[in-house]
Design a protein around this motif. Sequence first.
Motif, PDB file in Angstrom:
ATOM      1  N   ALA A   1       7.442   1.983   9.026  1.00 48.75           N
ATOM      2  CA  ALA A   1       6.803   2.992   9.872  1.00 48.75           C
ATOM      3  C   ALA A   1       7.572   4.311   9.809  1.00 48.75           C
ATOM      4  N   GLY A   2       8.886   4.239   9.819  1.00 51.54           N
ATOM      5  CA  GLY A   2       9.693   5.456   9.726  1.00 51.54           C
ATOM      6  C   GLY A   2       9.489   6.180   8.406  1.00 51.54           C
ATOM      7  N   ARG A   3       9.414   5.423   7.310  1.00 53.89           N
ATOM      8  CA  ARG A   3       9.222   6.062   5.997  1.00 53.89           C
ATOM      9  C   ARG A   3       7.826   6.657   5.869  1.00 53.89           C
ATOM     10  N   VAL A   4       6.839   5.972   6.437  1.00 48.68           N
ATOM     11  CA  VAL A   4       5.484   6.542   6.427  1.00 48.68           C
ATOM     12  C   VAL A   4       5.457   7.840   7.234  1.00 48.68           C
ATOM     13  N   ALA A   5       6.125   7.826   8.365  1.00 45.94           N
ATOM     14  CA  ALA A   5       6.176   9.037   9.192  1.00 45.94           C
ATOM     15  C   ALA A   5       6.829  10.182   8.420  1.00 45.94           C
ATOM     16  N   LEU A   6       7.919   9.892   7.722  1.00 46.51           N
ATOM     17  CA  LEU A   6       8.572  10.923   6.901  1.00 46.51           C
ATOM     18  C   LEU A   6       7.613  11.465   5.844  1.00 46.51           C
ATOM     19  N   ALA A   7       6.904  10.569   5.180  1.00 42.29           N
ATOM     20  CA  ALA A   7       5.985  10.999   4.121  1.00 42.29           C
ATOM     21  C   ALA A   7       4.857  11.867   4.668  1.00 42.29           C
ATOM     22  N   ARG A   8       4.469  11.639   5.927  1.00 47.35           N
ATOM     23  CA  ARG A   8       3.367  12.402   6.520  1.00 47.35           C
ATOM     24  C   ARG A   8       3.845  13.617   7.300  1.00 47.35           C
ATOM     25  N   GLY A   9       5.148  13.833   7.351  1.00 46.13           N
ATOM     26  CA  GLY A   9       5.668  14.964   8.088  1.00 46.13           C
ATOM     27  C   GLY A   9       5.722  14.750   9.578  1.00 46.13           C
TER      28      GLY A   9
ATOM     29  N   THR B   1      -0.787   6.573   2.474  1.00 43.99           N
ATOM     30  CA  THR B   1      -0.172   6.857   3.778  1.00 43.99           C
ATOM     31  C   THR B   1      -1.208   6.948   4.891  1.00 43.99           C
ATOM     32  N   GLY B   2      -2.468   7.209   4.538  1.00 44.59           N
ATOM     33  CA  GLY B   2      -3.508   7.356   5.548  1.00 44.59           C
ATOM     34  C   GLY B   2      -3.657   6.108   6.410  1.00 44.59           C
ATOM     35  N   ARG B   3      -3.661   6.281   7.714  1.00 45.27           N
ATOM     36  CA  ARG B   3      -3.791   5.216   8.714  1.00 45.27           C
ATOM     37  C   ARG B   3      -2.662   4.181   8.660  1.00 45.27           C
ATOM     38  N   LEU B   4      -1.720   4.365   7.731  1.00 45.52           N
ATOM     39  CA  LEU B   4      -0.662   3.371   7.558  1.00 45.52           C
ATOM     40  C   LEU B   4       0.321   3.391   8.718  1.00 45.52           C
ATOM     41  N   LEU B   5       0.527   4.564   9.305  1.00 45.04           N
ATOM     42  CA  LEU B   5       1.517   4.668  10.378  1.00 45.04           C
ATOM     43  C   LEU B   5       1.104   3.823  11.588  1.00 45.04           C
ATOM     44  N   GLY B   6      -0.127   3.995  12.042  1.00 47.60           N
ATOM     45  CA  GLY B   6      -0.599   3.226  13.190  1.00 47.60           C
ATOM     46  C   GLY B   6      -0.590   1.728  12.901  1.00 47.60           C
TER      47      GLY B   6
ATOM     48  N   ARG C   1       0.836  -1.206   0.000  1.00 52.25           N
ATOM     49  CA  ARG C   1       0.000   0.000   0.000  1.00 52.25           C
ATOM     50  C   ARG C   1       0.870   1.255   0.000  1.00 52.25           C
ATOM     51  N   PHE C   2       1.949   1.226   0.753  1.00 52.40           N
ATOM     52  CA  PHE C   2       2.847   2.389   0.790  1.00 52.40           C
ATOM     53  C   PHE C   2       3.503   2.591  -0.576  1.00 52.40           C
TER      54      PHE C   2
END
Length: 856
Positions: free
Chosen positions: A354-362, A325-330, A319-320
């Motif tokens: 998780a780290g890359r998703v966090a980067l993408a979401r700021g 990215t939505g809800r992907l971090l949790g 999905r990433f």
Amino acid sequence: MGDALALLELVFARPTEAVAEARALLDGAPTALEASVAHHVIGLAQREYGDLNAAIAELRTARALARKSGSNQRLADVLATLGIATVHAGRTSRGLAILDEAVDLGSGAPAARVRFRRAGALWIVGRHQDALADLRVAVPALRRAGDVLWTARALTLRGLINLAFGLVGRADSDLLAAERMFTDIDERHASAFALHNRGLVAFRSGDLPAALSCLDEVERRYRELGTSTPELAIDRCAILLCAGLVRDAVAVADSALTAHRRGQATRRAELLLVAARVALAAGDQPAAQDRAAAAAALFAAQRRQWWYAHARLLLLQARFAAGATGRLLGQAERVARQLDALGSPDVVQAHLLAGRVALARGSSPTAHLGQAALARRRGRAIGRVDGWLAQALLAHALGDRRRMLAACRRGLDLLDEHRLTLGASELRAHATARGTQLAELAIRDSVANPRGLLRWSERWRATACAMPPIRPPDDPVIRGDFAALREVTHRLRLARGQRAPTHALESERSRLERLVRARTLHTAGGTSPSRAFDPAVLLDSLGGGRLLELVDINGDLHLLVCGSGRVRRVRAGRTGAAKDAVEAARTVLRRLSYAPPEGDRLLVRLTDLGKRLEEILLGPAVRLLGDGPVVIVPPGRLHGVPWSLLPALDDRVHAVAPSAATWLNSRTAKPVSNGVVLVRGPSLGTAGAEVPALSRMYPDARVLADGSATAADVLDSLGGAALAHVAAHGTFRADNALFSALHLDDGPLTVYDFERLPRAPHRIVLPSCGSGRLLPLGADELLGLTAALLPLGTAGIVASLVTVNDAATVPLMVALHKSLRTGEDCAKALWQARRAASDEPVHRATAASFIALGAG
């Protein structure tokens, strides 16, 4: 009764024979105990190699007969097999309950065998610690009873569980002990399975050639035994993906999904998981998501938490990759906690995601990237690369440029270490893809620093061309495969020319190509590290010339203009536009090779395309070219540019190189003899008309033609020659560039053959159609005829990029050699030959279709 029980052990060695004897036993007048064994044998065979529903039906019959016999030992044995089959069918709770009943019935060695099988079921569902607890009881009991076969089986299972935990040393010890036991008691199927597991150990230890070799041999043994296991496909896919052989992995995964559409639900789920992983590596995110979701649903229904967590991780990765990215971090955080609790090494991948998703979401990626970065300190080289990627991403997020570049450097160093374990150039090239993100991070950071950008561009560009492939051992089997392939390909060409049936020959050629490629991939690596690149050395070597290195950054082309003691950066056009213009120019060149009546109109079109290419590829760098020769270093995807079409290069000596480092290496190459070799292959349109003219020009040359131009003699003559000219038809293989070939009197001379040369010719001219075509792959690697020669020590190559007109090629080649005889290098000789060419459209196009590679 002893004979009946022996059939249970025969199932895994010779399943067809065991089933036949079991049916024969049932056709007689067996006792309840004997009939229970017979149905048990048939159920076992069906469970492993046939229909799982049929297996369960047979085992239920065996259970009823065992109860009737009054033997608790017999009943426990049947229940253990039925329990595992029920787990494989996806009814996990019911299967484990049956196994619990079996454990409660037995004592002594029979009970230890049952406990081992319960451990196997627990391993299947991912309860690894519970499985180890059962094995801690079973292994000593089996050893005390002197039960070699079941002790070996239990050690095999323990080794596989250790592998799942990443404990490669412990796994190797258990599996090696098991293999010796299987060998001592001549268990053929178990011995093949032991070799299968040795392949897994080699894989987890980072020895990909050994892993591929083991699995190829295992496949051969399983085929001889008439058995088929989805585990082989699952493990082969994992190894192929690690080796970068994604297309091969796709074929294996798709075939396995089709072959095992029915059967064990547990193995079907595992196949879906590996097929999802393959689809993600191939860039097919929709298929990856569908398969990962289906696998996760099956694992959930089967209550296999270990596997479910891994399927969820893969689903989130897909999905990433598709941009979500939505809800992907949790979700990624929850999967990371699950994998950590399960003791899975893949927790690193979850934290990295998780780290890359966090980067993408700021959001702050510090906690997750910090956890993933811990992996850089432990494990095999290829596995630690992701840890350094996490470290680089973390440093980049924190604005720590020094730490970020250091992490990129360390990660790429590890990939170098890994690549040195690989002998085959194909594997070395594919391996570079693992470093793409690290290289891109450093390159994007270095845009404002031209010398730094040049260093990083060179750090991960055409590295396979910088070190020679390891020559496979001089094995008579390998020589035989090459000879057979050459013979079959030669017969195939003749059959096509006569319009005779070719299906059987094509099938045999495909089979032999698979053998040759497989044996080459088994070649172990060696120590041939490339030298560090120093921009100062390059600038000193250029004299009054220029080197233009094109760097693709996010689809934009940046030119590094090196010369006069400086490295300057200018921005040109878009890579996509360049690729379109190059393909259009190549199409026109191909059309002109047939001398069409509209040649003048096509030549005008070609002139316009040349101007367009110059605008995209050089841009403002045209004003920085100076008056001397130019060396062009394009990215792999733009290797096929006909550079002389560009107005700024049309009347200028220029050469092409895969990298600046390769060009520097070719400058230092020295001839080992003054011999000249002239080769004329069969069926040339002009009968190789330039060869007689060249033989008069080089009266002492060795001429191979009219039946003497065989692969063996040509290879023997090329080794160490000062100059070689090979006039022969050529074929470029986009499906596998290493089978690209020059066609000689006895068949094809492939890239694989060139790689076996002990010494390369100092200079070589290849006028055949498309001899200069190369296949881009990996990070920025190239495979093909010319790419094979440069790392072997060839200083200069003249080759064609497209189909060329045979008649127009003859005068061009004669003019080229007139200049070479006066001491000019390949680039200047080609420039002079191009200037001397006729203004006729077909001659102009032919001259523009050739490039000079290297510095000689």
